[in-house]
Scaffold this motif. Structure first.
Motif, PDB file in Angstrom:
ATOM      1  N   LEU A 108     -39.400  11.633 -20.943  1.00  0.00           N
ATOM      2  CA  LEU A 108     -40.250  12.799 -21.128  1.00  0.00           C
ATOM      3  C   LEU A 108     -39.644  13.769 -22.147  1.00  0.00           C
ATOM      4  O   LEU A 108     -40.369  14.321 -22.990  1.00  0.00           O
ATOM      5  N   ALA A 109     -38.348  13.934 -22.068  1.00  0.00           N
ATOM      6  CA  ALA A 109     -37.670  14.822 -23.030  1.00  0.00           C
ATOM      7  C   ALA A 109     -37.856  14.289 -24.450  1.00  0.00           C
ATOM      8  O   ALA A 109     -38.117  15.070 -25.376  1.00  0.00           O
ATOM      9  N   ASP A 110     -37.758  12.958 -24.606  1.00  0.00           N
ATOM     10  CA  ASP A 110     -37.964  12.350 -25.931  1.00  0.00           C
ATOM     11  C   ASP A 110     -39.396  12.549 -26.414  1.00  0.00           C
ATOM     12  O   ASP A 110     -39.627  12.863 -27.588  1.00  0.00           O
ATOM     13  N   ILE A 111     -40.339  12.324 -25.480  1.00  0.00           N
ATOM     14  CA  ILE A 111     -41.762  12.490 -25.855  1.00  0.00           C
ATOM     15  C   ILE A 111     -42.016  13.914 -26.320  1.00  0.00           C
ATOM     16  O   ILE A 111     -42.662  14.147 -27.349  1.00  0.00           O
ATOM     17  N   LEU A 112     -41.484  14.864 -25.554  1.00  0.00           N
ATOM     18  CA  LEU A 112     -41.693  16.279 -25.910  1.00  0.00           C
ATOM     19  C   LEU A 112     -41.026  16.607 -27.240  1.00  0.00           C
ATOM     20  O   LEU A 112     -41.557  17.374 -28.040  1.00  0.00           O
ATOM     21  N   LYS A 113     -39.877  15.995 -27.472  1.00  0.00           N
ATOM     22  CA  LYS A 113     -39.160  16.228 -28.726  1.00  0.00           C
ATOM     23  C   LYS A 113     -39.980  15.711 -29.905  1.00  0.00           C
ATOM     24  O   LYS A 113     -40.100  16.372 -30.944  1.00  0.00           O
ATOM     25  N   ASN A 114     -40.560  14.503 -29.699  1.00  0.00           N
ATOM     26  CA  ASN A 114     -41.401  13.916 -30.748  1.00  0.00           C
ATOM     27  C   ASN A 114     -42.652  14.751 -31.014  1.00  0.00           C
ATOM     28  O   ASN A 114     -43.212  14.721 -32.113  1.00  0.00           O
ATOM     29  N   ILE A 168     -34.936  20.506 -19.172  1.00  0.00           N
ATOM     30  CA  ILE A 168     -36.137  19.730 -18.804  1.00  0.00           C
ATOM     31  C   ILE A 168     -36.425  19.874 -17.307  1.00  0.00           C
ATOM     32  O   ILE A 168     -37.587  19.924 -16.894  1.00  0.00           O
ATOM     33  N   ASP A 169     -35.371  19.991 -16.491  1.00  0.00           N
ATOM     34  CA  ASP A 169     -35.546  20.246 -15.054  1.00  0.00           C
ATOM     35  C   ASP A 169     -36.323  21.538 -14.835  1.00  0.00           C
ATOM     36  O   ASP A 169     -37.280  21.569 -14.054  1.00  0.00           O
ATOM     37  N   ASN A 170     -35.898  22.574 -15.539  1.00  0.00           N
ATOM     38  CA  ASN A 170     -36.554  23.879 -15.377  1.00  0.00           C
ATOM     39  C   ASN A 170     -38.002  23.833 -15.823  1.00  0.00           C
ATOM     40  O   ASN A 170     -38.888  24.387 -15.161  1.00  0.00           O
ATOM     41  N   VAL A 171     -38.225  23.170 -16.949  1.00  0.00           N
ATOM     42  CA  VAL A 171     -39.590  23.077 -17.486  1.00  0.00           C
ATOM     43  C   VAL A 171     -40.492  22.333 -16.505  1.00  0.00           C
ATOM     44  O   VAL A 171     -41.613  22.782 -16.212  1.00  0.00           O
ATOM     45  N   LEU A 172     -39.989  21.216 -15.982  1.00  0.00           N
ATOM     46  CA  LEU A 172     -40.797  20.417 -15.055  1.00  0.00           C
ATOM     47  C   LEU A 172     -41.032  21.159 -13.745  1.00  0.00           C
ATOM     48  O   LEU A 172     -42.136  21.127 -13.204  1.00  0.00           O
ATOM     49  N   ARG A 173     -39.998  21.813 -13.255  1.00  0.00           N
ATOM     50  CA  ARG A 173     -40.135  22.568 -11.994  1.00  0.00           C
ATOM     51  C   ARG A 173     -41.205  23.656 -12.163  1.00  0.00           C
ATOM     52  O   ARG A 173     -42.066  23.819 -11.319  1.00  0.00           O
TER      53      ARG A 173
END
Lengths: 170, 106
Positions: free
Chosen positions: A158-164, B9-14
């Motif tokens: 998900l982090a990669d997708i968001l980065k893209n 990313i934890d914070n964003v998802l939470r």
């Protein structure tokens, strides 16, 4: 019997909602699935059926119902998608922070749609309900080690997708 | 991705999932075993008792105040020979020309 029903709702209602939400990322549909799942449970209870693993049964029913809902013609040919609703303008100018938040929300939603439904279920239980890994594993019938691994992979993906997408995670 | 890198990313998802979660969480569907189980509670029973009492009272009082249903027992003839019995006007339906007569007038 009503007390038992209420007890089961209090114990597993949120997990059922999280599973239903993970399927289509639609909070309203998840609410409907939640209600329908528990109505089915009630009918089972009225018939005198014994459900040994209530949580597993509820989650299975919720998954099936969420799947049916996602396949339904209304959902496929539905009126307007949430993305379009979100992009509808207003005469009142929203504060910049709200705009950024709503944009980020849409981007996260799009990112979540790109990962597998099971990973979404894990993320939903982890972040919506703050369930520990052991409870997620028990709810979804997976091994805790598998949940750990999938959680880690899903986050990275998900982090990669968001980065893209060009999203800067604050 | 390390634990430290997970934090954003934890914070964003939470934040995302917490925003999506309905607040307050919906209540359980209203399911009842008996069809009239919903009519429960002290106030509901009191309301039922009061309405039944009113209906019963109306049943008792209504005939007393209604003039149509009043029977005056004093006006009833005391015996068969009482001439009051024959004072009702009689009408001969075969001959319309005849005036109304009573047996006593004949």
């Amino acid at each position: 019997m009503e007390k038992e029903f209420e007890k089961l709702y209090a114990a597993h209602g949120r997990a059922v909602w999280a599973v239903a939400y993970a399927r289509g990322l639609n909070a309203e549909a998840a609410n409907d699935v939640l209600q329908e799942t528990y109505l089915r449970l009630w009918r089972k209870m009225l018939k005198g059926s014994v459900i040994r693993q209530a949580r597993a049964w509820l989650i299975r029913v919720a998954r099936n119902l969420a799947e049916d809902f996602a396949r339904s013609s209304f959902q496929k040919n539905g009126t307007i998608s949430p993305e379009i609703f979100d992009s509808i303008g207003s005469k009142i100018i929203a504060p910049d922070s709200n705009l950024v938040n709503s944009e980020l929300k849409i981007q996260i939603r799009n990112g979540l749609l790109e990962i597998s439904p099971t990973d979404r279920e894990i993320l939903s239980m982890r972040y919506a309900l703050d369930f520990p890994v052991s409870e997620i594993a028990q709810s979804l019938g997976l091994l805790p080690s598998a949940v750990h691994m999938r959680l880690s992979r899903a986050r990275t993906k998900l982090a990669d997708i968001l980065k893209n997408m060009g999203v800067e995670v604050p | 991705m390390t634990k430290e890198n997970n934090a954003p990313i934890d914070n964003v998802l939470r934040q995302y999932f917490h925003q999506e979660m309905p607040k307050p969480f919906p209540k359980a569907p209203l399911v009842f075993h008996k069809p009239f189980n919903r009519f429960s509670g002290v106030s509901a029973r009191l309301a039922l008792a009061a309405s039944l009492l009113i209906l019963f009272g109306m049943g008792l009082l209504w005939p007393r105040y209604s003039t149509n249903n009043t029977i005056n027992f004093k006006s009833i003839p005391s015996s068969a020979s009482d001439d009051k019995r024959h004072r009702l006007p009689l009408y001969d339906s075969k001959d319309g020309s005849k005036a109304l007569t009573t047996p006593i007038a004949k």
